[in-house]
Design a protein around this motif. Structure first.
Motif, PDB file in Angstrom:
ATOM      1  N   GLY A 115       5.471   2.243  -7.704  1.00 28.44           N
ATOM      2  CA  GLY A 115       5.272   1.021  -8.482  1.00 28.44           C
ATOM      3  C   GLY A 115       4.146   1.192  -9.469  1.00 28.44           C
ATOM      4  N   PRO A 116       3.697   0.100 -10.083  1.00 26.10           N
ATOM      5  CA  PRO A 116       2.594   0.175 -11.038  1.00 26.10           C
ATOM      6  C   PRO A 116       1.312   0.636 -10.359  1.00 26.10           C
ATOM      7  CG  PRO A 116       3.097  -2.108 -10.488  1.00 26.10           C
ATOM      8  CD  PRO A 116       4.198  -1.281  -9.907  1.00 26.10           C
ATOM      9  N   GLU A 117       0.464   1.321 -11.092  1.00 30.65           N
ATOM     10  CA  GLU A 117      -0.781   1.854 -10.560  1.00 30.65           C
ATOM     11  C   GLU A 117      -1.853   0.773 -10.556  1.00 30.65           C
ATOM     12  OE1 GLU A 117      -2.999   4.739  -8.729  1.00 30.65           O
ATOM     13  OE2 GLU A 117      -0.897   4.890  -9.356  1.00 30.65           O
ATOM     14  N   PRO A 118      -2.335   0.353  -9.383  1.00 37.78           N
ATOM     15  CA  PRO A 118      -3.323  -0.726  -9.341  1.00 37.78           C
ATOM     16  C   PRO A 118      -4.717  -0.210  -9.701  1.00 37.78           C
ATOM     17  CG  PRO A 118      -2.897   0.058  -7.134  1.00 37.78           C
ATOM     18  CD  PRO A 118      -1.963   0.818  -8.038  1.00 37.78           C
ATOM     19  N   GLU A 119      -5.595  -1.154  -9.954  1.00 33.22           N
ATOM     20  CA  GLU A 119      -7.003  -0.810 -10.144  1.00 33.22           C
ATOM     21  C   GLU A 119      -7.645  -0.669  -8.767  1.00 33.22           C
ATOM     22  OE1 GLU A 119     -11.078  -3.192 -11.381  1.00 33.22           O
ATOM     23  OE2 GLU A 119      -9.212  -3.689 -12.420  1.00 33.22           O
ATOM     24  N   ILE A 120      -8.376   0.422  -8.538  1.00 35.58           N
ATOM     25  CA  ILE A 120      -9.032   0.656  -7.257  1.00 35.58           C
ATOM     26  C   ILE A 120     -10.516   0.369  -7.421  1.00 35.58           C
ATOM     27  CG2 ILE A 120      -9.411   2.273  -5.369  1.00 35.58           C
ATOM     28  CD1 ILE A 120      -6.496   1.725  -5.844  1.00 35.58           C
ATOM     29  N   THR A 121     -11.037  -0.568  -6.653  1.00 36.63           N
ATOM     30  CA  THR A 121     -12.452  -0.915  -6.734  1.00 36.63           C
ATOM     31  C   THR A 121     -13.288   0.077  -5.939  1.00 36.63           C
ATOM     32  OG1 THR A 121     -12.387  -2.374  -4.796  1.00 36.63           O
ATOM     33  CG2 THR A 121     -11.823  -3.333  -6.933  1.00 36.63           C
ATOM     34  N   GLN A 132       1.710  -6.501 -13.484  1.00 41.61           N
ATOM     35  CA  GLN A 132       2.041  -5.486 -12.474  1.00 41.61           C
ATOM     36  C   GLN A 132       2.734  -6.109 -11.269  1.00 41.61           C
ATOM     37  OE1 GLN A 132      -1.955  -3.811 -12.084  1.00 41.61           O
ATOM     38  NE2 GLN A 132      -1.197  -1.865 -12.888  1.00 41.61           N
ATOM     39  N   VAL A 133       2.327  -7.332 -10.922  1.00 37.41           N
ATOM     40  CA  VAL A 133       3.009  -8.034  -9.825  1.00 37.41           C
ATOM     41  C   VAL A 133       4.475  -8.249 -10.182  1.00 37.41           C
ATOM     42  CG1 VAL A 133       3.106 -10.162  -8.471  1.00 37.41           C
ATOM     43  CG2 VAL A 133       0.886  -9.179  -9.072  1.00 37.41           C
ATOM     44  N   LEU A 134       4.742  -8.620 -11.447  1.00 36.75           N
ATOM     45  CA  LEU A 134       6.126  -8.814 -11.890  1.00 36.75           C
ATOM     46  C   LEU A 134       6.890  -7.489 -11.872  1.00 36.75           C
ATOM     47  CD1 LEU A 134       5.584 -11.309 -14.858  1.00 36.75           C
ATOM     48  CD2 LEU A 134       6.422 -11.821 -12.569  1.00 36.75           C
ATOM     49  N   ASP A 135       6.219  -6.398 -12.244  1.00 38.50           N
ATOM     50  CA  ASP A 135       6.859  -5.077 -12.173  1.00 38.50           C
ATOM     51  C   ASP A 135       7.223  -4.727 -10.735  1.00 38.50           C
ATOM     52  OD1 ASP A 135       6.687  -4.724 -14.884  1.00 38.50           O
ATOM     53  OD2 ASP A 135       4.885  -3.469 -14.818  1.00 38.50           O
ATOM     54  N   LEU A 136       6.316  -5.014  -9.817  1.00 35.05           N
ATOM     55  CA  LEU A 136       6.590  -4.766  -8.405  1.00 35.05           C
ATOM     56  C   LEU A 136       7.761  -5.596  -7.923  1.00 35.05           C
ATOM     57  CD1 LEU A 136       3.171  -4.494  -6.498  1.00 35.05           C
ATOM     58  CD2 LEU A 136       5.082  -2.894  -6.366  1.00 35.05           C
ATOM     59  N   ARG A 137       7.820  -6.838  -8.386  1.00 35.55           N
ATOM     60  CA  ARG A 137       8.922  -7.721  -8.002  1.00 35.55           C
ATOM     61  C   ARG A 137      10.260  -7.125  -8.438  1.00 35.55           C
ATOM     62  NH1 ARG A 137       9.083 -12.869  -6.422  1.00 35.55           N
ATOM     63  NH2 ARG A 137       6.880 -13.245  -6.904  1.00 35.55           N
ATOM     64  N   MET A 138      10.306  -6.641  -9.675  1.00 35.80           N
ATOM     65  CA  MET A 138      11.541  -6.061 -10.183  1.00 35.80           C
ATOM     66  C   MET A 138      11.880  -4.770  -9.444  1.00 35.80           C
ATOM     67  SD  MET A 138      12.468  -8.348 -12.120  1.00 35.80           S
ATOM     68  CE  MET A 138      11.787  -9.770 -12.967  1.00 35.80           C
ATOM     69  N   HIS A 139      10.859  -4.007  -9.055  1.00 33.78           N
ATOM     70  CA  HIS A 139      11.085  -2.787  -8.283  1.00 33.78           C
ATOM     71  C   HIS A 139      11.723  -3.118  -6.940  1.00 33.78           C
ATOM     72  CE1 HIS A 139      10.361   1.148  -6.437  1.00 33.78           C
ATOM     73  NE2 HIS A 139       9.763   0.515  -5.437  1.00 33.78           N
ATOM     74  N   ARG A 178       0.835  -1.204   0.000  1.00 39.08           N
ATOM     75  CA  ARG A 178       0.000   0.000   0.000  1.00 39.08           C
ATOM     76  C   ARG A 178       0.872   1.259   0.000  1.00 39.08           C
ATOM     77  NH1 ARG A 178      -2.376  -0.962   4.372  1.00 39.08           N
ATOM     78  NH2 ARG A 178      -3.918  -2.367   3.482  1.00 39.08           N
ATOM     79  N   GLN A 179       1.958   1.215   0.747  1.00 41.03           N
ATOM     80  CA  GLN A 179       2.855   2.369   0.821  1.00 41.03           C
ATOM     81  C   GLN A 179       3.493   2.649  -0.540  1.00 41.03           C
ATOM     82  OE1 GLN A 179       6.402   1.749   3.171  1.00 41.03           O
ATOM     83  NE2 GLN A 179       6.449   3.891   3.852  1.00 41.03           N
ATOM     84  N   VAL A 180       3.929   1.601  -1.208  1.00 44.00           N
ATOM     85  CA  VAL A 180       4.520   1.755  -2.536  1.00 44.00           C
ATOM     86  C   VAL A 180       3.516   2.372  -3.500  1.00 44.00           C
ATOM     87  CG1 VAL A 180       5.387   0.484  -4.550  1.00 44.00           C
ATOM     88  CG2 VAL A 180       6.203  -0.095  -2.263  1.00 44.00           C
ATOM     89  N   SER A 181       2.257   1.920  -3.398  1.00 45.51           N
ATOM     90  CA  SER A 181       1.210   2.438  -4.277  1.00 45.51           C
ATOM     91  C   SER A 181       0.931   3.909  -3.997  1.00 45.51           C
ATOM     92  CB  SER A 181      -0.067   1.608  -4.093  1.00 45.51           C
ATOM     93  OG  SER A 181      -1.136   2.162  -4.818  1.00 45.51           O
ATOM     94  N   LEU A 182       0.822   4.268  -2.726  1.00 47.74           N
ATOM     95  CA  LEU A 182       0.520   5.652  -2.363  1.00 47.74           C
ATOM     96  C   LEU A 182       1.630   6.608  -2.770  1.00 47.74           C
ATOM     97  CD1 LEU A 182      -1.080   5.087   1.174  1.00 47.74           C
ATOM     98  CD2 LEU A 182      -2.259   5.720  -0.946  1.00 47.74           C
ATOM     99  N   LYS A 183       2.873   6.136  -2.747  1.00 48.76           N
ATOM    100  CA  LYS A 183       4.009   6.974  -3.131  1.00 48.76           C
ATOM    101  C   LYS A 183       4.213   7.020  -4.644  1.00 48.76           C
ATOM    102  CE  LYS A 183       6.722   6.458   1.125  1.00 48.76           C
ATOM    103  NZ  LYS A 183       8.017   5.994   1.713  1.00 48.76           N
ATOM    104  N   GLY A 184       3.427   6.227  -5.367  1.00 47.47           N
ATOM    105  CA  GLY A 184       3.547   6.222  -6.819  1.00 47.47           C
ATOM    106  C   GLY A 184       4.850   5.623  -7.318  1.00 47.47           C
TER     107      GLY A 184
END
Length: 393
Positions: free
Chosen positions: A66-72, A83-90, A58-64
């Motif tokens: 990593g990849p931008e997730p879909e918000i329901t 996007q999970v793979l992008d986060l892994r590489m990050h 959540r912190q990574v997402s809020l700081k922009g």
């Protein structure tokens, strides 16, 4: 007495009828213009896959960062597998956790794992698809090779654009003796990032005849290297190659065992299955002895037995598990894959459990028990892969 039923007519009639019926069913599930996609993952699932906390995701997402997730609408964050793979590489760039990027480096060789047994119904294909998807979710580059002319692993992929086994789009095209094609040309991308496949078809049976003719001409054992040579062409692009072998110890299976760096033998904890496995091992040993004598023997990093379709509350199965533990010792994986309607349902939908949303099951706890046992077995196999690469835990 004359018989009226023509064997040829019977086989042709129902072969044609069944093919049409199954094609219609497949078209209904996956029309030609439909694009099969992998489900999205909640942040809790992403955290589990990456081995970090959900708060960190959540912190990574809020700081922009990593990849931008879909918000329901209810505020849940959903990530695609890409996007999970992008986060892994990050995370790998940040050096937060060792082996967060699990792809092989340096002189680590591609792991080629044959999933094999003599008896049908031992869950070879289910083991292959769930292990392959697990490894892809973990960030590995995986190639699954369907070695069975019955093509169950191929069927689980649904409709693959451009694939037609009648046009030679199978492994046989790369391992035939006359004018083989390049292996890269028969690899198909799937809807799961990091998971590719080489399909199977009835023409794989031609390898048996071709080998017999080749041996008659040359008297050599060069056929044993056909699979290894074909896979060597693309091994540099993958971390793990999984071979879903046919339920027979034929020339193709022998070639697969020769090409492999590791072997998995799924065995249900039933007397007939264990007895059949014993006969498989006896026959395989006789073949391996011949190969050793001519200098063509196979060596592996590991070979393990895996109990499948296990029902813990069934006393005869529990007793058979104890017997297998006594006989196989450390060569039997600690974790067994339980028998579950959740797995059967998913495979009916031509999916692995990793593809199906938990909410789709009428009894989610059944899904939970099944996925827990599959995850545990797959994690144990992942450890074997990393031990083969001599990585520190």
């Amino acid at each position: 007495m004359s018989r009226s039923l023509s064997s040829l007519q019977f086989m042709q009639t129902f072969s044609s009828k069944l093919e049409i019926a199954l094609n219609n069913l497949s078209m209904a599930q996956y029309p030609p213009d439909a694009r099969r996609t992998m489900r999205k993952f909640a942040s809790s699932e992403v955290a589990a896959l990456l081995g970090v906390t959900e708060a960190y995701i959540r912190q990574v997402s809020l700081k922009g960062l990593g990849p931008e997730p879909e918000i329901t609408q209810n505020g849940r964050r959903l990530y695609s597998l890409e996007q999970v793979l992008d986060l892994r590489m990050h995370l790998a760039e940040k050096g937060r956790k060792k082996w967060i990027n699990p792809r092989r480096v340096g002189d680590e060789a591609c792991q080629i794992i044959a999933v094999t047994n003599f008896k049908g119904g031992s869950s070879k294909t289910s083991t292959t698809i769930h292990l392959g998807h697990w490894l892809a979710l973990r960030g590995y580059r995986v190639l699954a090779v369907d070695m069975d002319p019955q093509a169950s692993l191929t069927s689980l992929q649904g409709t693959l654009p451009g694939f037609d086994y009648r046009e030679g789009d199978t492994l046989y095209s790369a391992i035939r003796f006359d004018d083989p094609v390049e292996t890269a040309g028969i690899i198909h991308k799937t809807h799961i990032a990091g998971f590719d496949i080489i399909c199977a078809g009835l023409e794989l049976t031609e390898f048996e005849t071709a080998v017999a003719m080749e041996m008659r001409k040359t008297g050599g054992t060069g056929f044993l290297l056909r699979v290894a040579q074909a896979l060597e062409q693309v091994a540099g692009d993958y971390d793990v190659i999984l071979l879903d072998c046919a339920p027979s110890l034929n020339f193709l299976t022998l070639s697969s065992l020769t090409a492999s760096t590791g072997v998995l033998i799924p065995v249900p904890a039933h007397m007939l299955d264990v007895d059949s496995t014993g006969k498989f091992l006896e026959l395989a040993a006789s073949y391996m002895q011949i190969l050793d004598e001519i200098g063509a023997g196979a060596t592996w990093d590991f070979a393990k037995f895996l109990i499948t379709k296990f029902e813990p509350n069934d006393h005869p199965q529990a007793n058979m598990q104890a017997l297998m533990r006594q006989v196989f010792g450390e060569d039997l994986l600690l974790n067994a894959v339980i028998k579950s309607t959740a797995v059967a349902d998913a495979l009916t939908w031509k999916q692995s459990l990793y593809e199906v949303q938990r909410s789709r099951f009428s009894a989610p706890k059944t899904y939970d028990r099944a996925i827990e046992s599959i995850n545990a077995a797959n994690a144990e196999i992942e450890v074997l892969i990393n031990q083969a690469w001599r990585r520190e835990p």
